[in-house]
Scaffold this motif. Structure first.
Motif, PDB file in Angstrom:
ATOM      1  N   ASP A  28       0.843  -1.202   0.000  1.00  0.00           N
ATOM      2  CA  ASP A  28       0.000   0.000   0.000  1.00  0.00           C
ATOM      3  C   ASP A  28       0.876   1.249   0.000  1.00  0.00           C
ATOM      4  O   ASP A  28       1.790   1.344  -0.800  1.00  0.00           O
ATOM      5  N   GLU A  29       0.636   2.192   0.920  1.00  0.00           N
ATOM      6  CA  GLU A  29       1.375   3.460   0.907  1.00  0.00           C
ATOM      7  C   GLU A  29       2.848   3.306   1.289  1.00  0.00           C
ATOM      8  O   GLU A  29       3.678   4.128   0.938  1.00  0.00           O
ATOM      9  N   PHE A  38       4.736  -7.304   5.009  1.00  0.00           N
ATOM     10  CA  PHE A  38       4.105  -7.855   3.811  1.00  0.00           C
ATOM     11  C   PHE A  38       3.237  -9.061   4.097  1.00  0.00           C
ATOM     12  O   PHE A  38       2.291  -9.327   3.357  1.00  0.00           O
ATOM     13  N   GLY A  39       3.508  -9.773   5.179  1.00  0.00           N
ATOM     14  CA  GLY A  39       2.622 -10.861   5.586  1.00  0.00           C
ATOM     15  C   GLY A  39       1.243 -10.329   5.918  1.00  0.00           C
ATOM     16  O   GLY A  39       0.231 -10.856   5.448  1.00  0.00           O
ATOM     17  N   TYR A  45      -6.135  -8.810   1.409  1.00  0.00           N
ATOM     18  CA  TYR A  45      -6.778  -8.830   0.105  1.00  0.00           C
ATOM     19  C   TYR A  45      -7.059 -10.250  -0.370  1.00  0.00           C
ATOM     20  O   TYR A  45      -6.379 -11.189   0.031  1.00  0.00           O
ATOM     21  N   ASN A  46      -8.044 -10.347  -1.238  1.00  0.00           N
ATOM     22  CA  ASN A  46      -8.300 -11.582  -1.978  1.00  0.00           C
ATOM     23  C   ASN A  46      -7.790 -11.339  -3.388  1.00  0.00           C
ATOM     24  O   ASN A  46      -8.188 -10.369  -4.035  1.00  0.00           O
ATOM     25  N   THR A  52      -3.456  -7.388 -10.875  1.00  0.00           N
ATOM     26  CA  THR A  52      -2.078  -6.979 -11.112  1.00  0.00           C
ATOM     27  C   THR A  52      -1.449  -6.532  -9.803  1.00  0.00           C
ATOM     28  O   THR A  52      -2.059  -5.790  -9.038  1.00  0.00           O
ATOM     29  N   LEU A  53      -0.229  -6.996  -9.555  1.00  0.00           N
ATOM     30  CA  LEU A  53       0.567  -6.500  -8.433  1.00  0.00           C
ATOM     31  C   LEU A  53       1.513  -5.439  -8.965  1.00  0.00           C
ATOM     32  O   LEU A  53       2.146  -5.631 -10.008  1.00  0.00           O
ATOM     33  N   VAL A  54       1.615  -4.312  -8.246  1.00  0.00           N
ATOM     34  CA  VAL A  54       2.552  -3.256  -8.611  1.00  0.00           C
ATOM     35  C   VAL A  54       3.550  -3.108  -7.469  1.00  0.00           C
ATOM     36  O   VAL A  54       3.163  -2.844  -6.333  1.00  0.00           O
ATOM     37  N   PHE A  55       4.804  -3.318  -7.784  1.00  0.00           N
ATOM     38  CA  PHE A  55       5.888  -3.159  -6.820  1.00  0.00           C
ATOM     39  C   PHE A  55       6.558  -1.823  -7.111  1.00  0.00           C
ATOM     40  O   PHE A  55       7.183  -1.648  -8.153  1.00  0.00           O
ATOM     41  N   LYS A  56       6.426  -0.870  -6.167  1.00  0.00           N
ATOM     42  CA  LYS A  56       7.059   0.440  -6.323  1.00  0.00           C
ATOM     43  C   LYS A  56       8.183   0.560  -5.297  1.00  0.00           C
ATOM     44  O   LYS A  56       7.971   0.340  -4.110  1.00  0.00           O
TER      45      LYS A  56
END
Length: 123
Positions: A28-29, A38-39, A45-46, A52-56
């Motif tokens: 998230d933020e 991250f666990g 979420y389901n 799509t996963l976005v890794f920033k």
């Protein structure tokens, strides 16, 4: 007379399939960073096929490795790597119903908590 109705039902199904796909910013933020849990994030979420996963993250400070379960558990990215991402804005489509395992393979980050797995279900 039935053909237009079938056509519009088909269009509605195509539209709705796209509408239910979600984009999830990992962490998230806090994003993909050493300060996030991250666990906990992944349990909020389901995840469904088509999401799509976005890794920033800051390019060069982190990376994303999609790995097998044994690599996830060991945090040793020298084997069992399915894909690597290093752009700082990685977008990964979840295209199969299965478990996905992710780690950061920068020294010590995985063992420090930069890892998670998700179980993706059919939409």
């Amino acid at each position: 007379m039935g053909e237009p109705k079938i056509f519009f039902m088909f269009l509605a199904m195509v539209f709705l399939k796209g509408a239910v796909s979600k984009v999830h910013t990992v962490g998230d933020e806090l994003q993909w960073n050493t300060g996030a849990n991250f666990g906990s994030w992944s349990q909020k979420y389901n995840f469904s096929v088509g999401d799509t996963l976005v890794f920033k993250y800051v390019k060069g400070q982190h990376n994303v490795y999609e790995v097998i379960e044994a690599t996830y558990r060991s945090c040793n990215g020298s084997t069992g790597v399915l894909a690597t991402y290093e752009s700082g804005n990685d977008q990964i489509e979840l295209d199969q119903a299965r478990k996905y395992w992710f780690i950061c393979n920068v020294g010590g980050h995985c063992l420090g908590g930069m890892r998670f797995f998700i179980d993706v279900k059919e939409s």
